[in-house]
Design an enzyme around this catalytic site. Structure first.
Site, PDB file in Angstrom:
ATOM      1  N   GLU A 293       0.788  -1.176  -0.068  1.00  0.00           N
ATOM      2  CA  GLU A 293      -0.126   0.029   0.036  1.00  0.00           C
ATOM      3  C   GLU A 293       0.857   1.131  -0.042  1.00  0.00           C
ATOM      4  O   GLU A 293       0.520   2.413  -0.536  1.00  0.00           O
ATOM      5  CB  GLU A 293      -0.814  -0.026   1.028  1.00  0.00           C
ATOM      6  CG  GLU A 293      -2.192   0.583   1.056  1.00  0.00           C
ATOM      7  CD  GLU A 293      -3.357   0.243   2.039  1.00  0.00           C
ATOM      8  OE1 GLU A 293      -2.964   0.448   3.377  1.00  0.00           O
ATOM      9  OE2 GLU A 293      -4.318  -0.021   1.778  1.00  0.00           O
ATOM     10  N   HIS A 322       7.895 -27.035   0.639  1.00  0.00           N
ATOM     11  CA  HIS A 322       6.948 -27.892   0.013  1.00  0.00           C
ATOM     12  C   HIS A 322       5.836 -27.501  -0.936  1.00  0.00           C
ATOM     13  O   HIS A 322       4.996 -28.050  -1.103  1.00  0.00           O
ATOM     14  CB  HIS A 322       6.330 -28.734   0.820  1.00  0.00           C
ATOM     15  CG  HIS A 322       7.507 -29.484   1.805  1.00  0.00           C
ATOM     16  ND1 HIS A 322       7.969 -30.972   1.419  1.00  0.00           N
ATOM     17  CD2 HIS A 322       8.424 -29.372   2.593  1.00  0.00           C
ATOM     18  CE1 HIS A 322       8.855 -31.109   1.990  1.00  0.00           C
ATOM     19  NE2 HIS A 322       9.347 -30.386   3.016  1.00  0.00           N
ATOM     20  N   LYS A 436     -14.422   1.912  -3.228  1.00  0.00           N
ATOM     21  CA  LYS A 436     -15.300   2.502  -2.205  1.00  0.00           C
ATOM     22  C   LYS A 436     -16.340   3.164  -3.111  1.00  0.00           C
ATOM     23  O   LYS A 436     -17.813   2.799  -2.602  1.00  0.00           O
ATOM     24  CB  LYS A 436     -14.462   3.529  -1.524  1.00  0.00           C
ATOM     25  CG  LYS A 436     -13.553   2.715  -0.397  1.00  0.00           C
ATOM     26  CD  LYS A 436     -12.957   3.754   0.631  1.00  0.00           C
ATOM     27  CE  LYS A 436     -12.045   3.187   1.362  1.00  0.00           C
ATOM     28  NZ  LYS A 436     -11.331   4.250   2.285  1.00  0.00           N
TER      29      LYS A 436
END
Lengths: 468, 468
Positions: A293, A322, A436
Site C-alpha cells: 500500500e 513444499h 469504495k
C-alpha cells in the site's frame, strides 16, 4: 526490566545478512555503493520528517492507560474482539501470534491468564455470524477501530454486534462491552462514542493505518492479552536507532530499502517474505500491507507517471519449501526472497531416536527440531543463491516483544526510505477510492446515483459468451 | 442425496466470468480465439492421460473405508492431528476451513459433534511443543502422511509425538493413536507401519502430493471432522465433466489455463487468487502450491530452457482491499487477478439500523453483510477493470462440499492444461532436491559429507561486511 540493559539489547539486535543478494541475477557490491549517496539522502529526509510522520515518535508514548484498562477488565472478559480491517487488524494479529503463539485461543483460560483474542476483519457474513454464535456476549468486549468511522466493513460489524449486545446485556450496559479507538477530534465513531458515553482511545491523526500497530490500535489488544507492551516499544525505539544510522550500508532499514529498490528496477517485481517460524507468519501479512500500500503508486511526487510497486508474497518456512520453493528455484528470475531466521527458539523440541536400522529416518534422532528448521532455512538460502535467485536474511536472535517491536520499526523505516528512493508518496492510498465509490453506488448510498447508473450500464454491456 | 439430482448439480455449477480480462493491458477476444486450437489440443492431451495421471480417476473411488474408520474412532478421539506438509497438509486445511468454517476448533465438542483438527505442517519446534502441551494424548490420534517416509519435517514430528505417546499411553497402545497414510508398497513409513502393525491407508502411487487432496491424504481427516466426502467427490466428478469439454472457450479449466498462460507471455508474472469468503481463504493457499510447484519450471519437455511460472499470491476479500488493492490498482500492469465470488452465503447477517442521523453509517442499515461483501467484490472488479488491470471471477453458487470438490478438480485440470500450453512437465518438482541435500549435509546425514564440506567452505567465504 531486561530491555533497560544495554548488553541485553545489543544481544537482541536483528541483523540483515545480504551476502546472498550478490550473483549473476542479483546485484553487485558496486551497484549498492553507487546508489549509497541517494540512500543516504533518503535516510536524512526520513529523519527530518520524524515529527511530521508521527509514527517514528510512537516508542516514546506513555502506555499506562492501556495497562490500566487491561488490568481493570481482564477478569470480567473471556474474549476481546477487535472489529477493524487492514491497518486496524493486521498489526493486532501479528503481535498476538508472535508473542502468544498459534494455540493461544485454544488454551484453557487458567493457562492463558488473559482473554482470548478474535480479530474480525471482514464483512463476510458467515465470519460475523459464526463468531456471534460462539461468543458469550456477557463476557465479551468489542474494540471498534476506525479512524473516520466510515470504514464500511468495520461499521457493519459494529452495528451487527451492537444490536446483539442490546439483546444480550441491555442498551444501558453497552459501555461495559464496547471500547472505541478513533480520531480524537472528528469522525462518525467519535460522535457515536460521545453520544453513548463510551470509553475511547485516541488514534494519533498523523499516523496512517498501516503504520499504526504501535498506537492504541495495536497496543490495547496486546495489553488485553498479556503482551509486554513496554518491551515492544523499547524494541521499536532500538530499531529506530539502527534505522537512523546515516551510512546506508550500515543501516539495515536503508540497506533493505536499497536492495529492494534496485531489484525492482532490475526487473524483479516480486518480494517474498518468508519467516521460518509459525509465530512470525502473520508478521509477513502485516509487512505485505505496509509494503504494497505504501509503494504501489501510479505517480511520483511530481505527479509524473511512475507505476511502481513490488508485489509482496507471504510464505512460511519450512512449510512452503513444499509449496513455493520449486518456483523460487526454477521459475523466472523475477524475485527477491526475504528470509527471517531465528537463532534461538523458545523451545528446542528434541527428536527422539527410533527405528535405528532405517537410515532415512534415524539420522534425525538426536537432533532437535530447532536444528532441523535452522538447517532448512540455511539449506534453502544456499540452494537459491546457487541457483542464481537472490535472497537476504533478517536474523532474529529470539522472538520476543523487543525483537518484534524492533522489526516493526525497521520495516516502517525501510518503507519510508524506499518511498524516498522511488520518489513517491508512501503515505497515501488514492487507488482504493474508486472501489469504495463503486460499493456505495451498489449499496444505494445517497449521492452516488450517477455512478450506480454507470455500473448498471456497464453490466448491460457485458457479453454472456464470456461467462463459462 | 442432493448431488444425485441433475438439476441441483446444474445449480451448483461454478462459472468463470472473464469479461474483465479484456482491455488495454489485458487480452483481446481475438487473442483467445487464435490460441484456441492449441488449448483444444491441450484438453485432448490431458483427457488422454487421465488413467496415467491417476488423480482424474479419484472421484470414482470407494470412500467406505474412510467413513468406517471415522465412525469407529469418532467418540474416543477429541483431536485428530495431521502430521504432513505441503500436499499432505494444504488440502486438508482447505477442506476443513471451507466446510467447517474458521471457528470449528473453538466450538465445544457437543456443538462440533466430531473431533477437532490440527494440521502440524512445520518443523517449527514451538509449533510442535506448543501442540504437545495442549493435547490430551489419551484422546488424540495422529495421522502421519508421507508417501516415502523420508519427509524430514513429518518424520521429525512423528518421532517427537511417538515418544510422547509412549510415555502417555504406553508402547503397546500406540496403534490406537497412530494411523499412517503412505505408499502401498514401499518406503520407510510403510516399513514402520508393517513392523508396528498399525492401521495404514494407501496413497495411490501415481498421484503426486499437490494433486492428492481427494486421496486418503485429504479424505481421512475430512471424514473425521464430519465432512460429506461423497458429496466432495461428486463435485469433483462434475468438475471433471466441465473440464472435459473439447471447446476451450466453453471449458472453464481450459479458458482459465489459456488466460493465465497468455497473461504470463504478455509480461504478467503474478496471479492473485482472492476469494471473498473467509471459508475459502485456505483454498487459495492450496491453489498456490498447485500452481507454483506444477508450472514453475526451468526447462520444457524437450529439456530446453524455459524459466516459466507465474507467482501465485493469496489474498482475501474484502479484507485485502485494505492491504493489497492499492497496489493492484496503481502498481505495474504485471498481474492477473482471480476473484472468487459467492452467490449465496450460508447466512446473510442483517445489518441493523442505528444512528439514523449519521449518514456515513446509516446507509448500511437494512442491508445484509452478504450484500455488502458481494457489492465490494463487484466494486473492486469494476474498479480494477476500469484501471486497466485484468481480472476474472470464479463464481461459486454456494460454498459446500460439492462446489469445493468441483473447484479442486477444475483447478487441477486447469493446471494440467496450462502445463501442456507451456510444454513443461507439470508433475515433477526437481528444484526442491538441492535444498533437501543441503539440509541432509547440514544435519550430518551419512553420505553427504562432501556437500557438507562445500557448505562450510562457502560460509568461510562470506563477507561479514554484508551482515548489517
Amino acid at each position: 526490566m531486561r530491555y533497560e540493559d544495554a548488553a541485553w539489547r545489543e544481544k537482541q539486535r536483528i541483523r540483515l545478512d545480504v551476502n546472498n543478494v550478490f550473483g549473476t541475477h542479483g546485484l553487485t557490491p558496486a551497484e549498492l555503493e553507487a546508489e549509497a549517496p541517494r540512500a543516504a539522502a533518503a535516510i536524512a529526509a526520513v529523519q527530518e520528517r520524524r515529527a511530521d510522520l508521527g509514527w517514528p515518535l510512537l516508542p516514546d508514548q506513555d502506555v499506562t492507560p492501556f495497562e490500566q484498562f487491561a488490568a481493570a477488565h481482564r477478569d470480567r472478559i473471556d474474549t476481546f474482539v477487535v472489529l477493524g480491517i487492514g491497518g486496524s487488524a493486521l498489526g493486532n494479529i501479528a503481535v498476538q501470534t508472535a508473542i502468544n503463539g498459534p494455540f493461544y485461543n485454544l488454551l484453557p483460560r487458567e493457562q492463558r491468564g488473559w482473554p482470548r483474542l478474535l480479530v474480525l476483519d471482514n464483512s463476510d457474513p458467515e465470519l460475523n455470524a459464526g463468531a456471534l454464535r460462539m461468543l458469550d456476549l456477557r463476557r465479551t468486549m468489542f474494540n471498534v477501530i476506525s479512524k473516520s468511522g466510515t470504514t464500511a466493513e468495520t461499521m457493519a460489524s459494529f452495528l451487527y454486534f451492537r444490536q446483539a449486545l442490546v439483546e444480550a446485556v441491555g442498551e444501558d450496559r453497552l459501555g461495559d462491552h464496547i471500547v472505541l479507538t478513533t480520531d480524537p477530534n472528528s469522525g462518525f465513531l467519535r460522535q457515536i462514542g460521545q453520544r453513548e458515553g463510551w470509553t475511547m482511545f485516541d488514534l494519533p491523526p498523523k499516523v496512517g493505518g498501516r503504520f499504526s500497530v504501535l498506537t492504541s490500535v495495536g497496543l490495547l489488544s496486546a495489553a488485553m492479552t498479556g503482551v509486554n507492551i513496554r518491551e515492544l516499544l523499547a524494541g521499536a525505539a532500538y530499531g529506530r536507532e539502527l534505522a537512523a544510522n546515516p551510512d546506508p550500508l550500515r543501516n539495515p532499514a536503508a540497506l533493505g530499502a536499497l536492495i529492494n529498490y534496485l531489484c525492482f528496477r532490475k526487473g524483479k517485481p516480486i518480494v517474498v517474505m518468508m519467516p521460518y517460524a509459525n509465530r512470525l507468519r502473520d508478521v509477513a501479512d502485516w509487512f505485505a500491507q505496509l509494503w504494497a500500500e505504501s509503494l504501489g503508486k501510479a505517480v511520483d511526487r511530481q505527479g509524473k507517471p511512475a507505476r511502481v510497486g513490488q508485489t509482496p508474497v507471504k510464505a512460511l518456512g519450512a512449510t512452503d519449501q513444499h509449496s513455493q520453493v520449486q518456483l523460487y528455484m526454477e521459475g523466472p528470475y523475477d524475485k527477491l526472497i526475504n528470509f527471517i531466521a531465528v537463532e534461538q527458539y523458545a523451545e528446542t523440541a528434541p527428536i527422539p531416536t527410533a527405528y535405528a536400522d532405517l537410515e532415512g529416518v534415524s539420522y534425525l534422532g538426536g537432533h532437535t527440531m530447532a536444528e532441523l528448521i535452522q538447517a532448512e532455512q540455511q539449506a534453502t538460502a544456499i540452494a537459491l543463491s546457487e541457483a542464481g535467485q537472490p535472497n537476504i536474511t533478517h536474523i532474529f536472535p529470539e522472538i520476543n516483544a523487543f525483537t518484534l517491536g524492533q522489526f516493526f520499526m525497521l520495516m516502517e523505516m525501510q518503507t519510508a526510505i524506499a518511498g524516498e528512493l522511488y520518489d513517491i508518496n508512501a503515505f497515501d492510498q488514492p487507488g482504493v477510492e474508486a472501489g469504495k465509490i463503486n460499493t456505495y453506488a451498489l449499496l444505494g448510498r445517497r449521492g452516488f446515483e450517477e455512478r450506480r447508473a454507470a455500473i448498471a450500464a456497464r453490466a448491460q454491456a457485458l457479453d454472456s459468451r464470456w461467462v463459462v
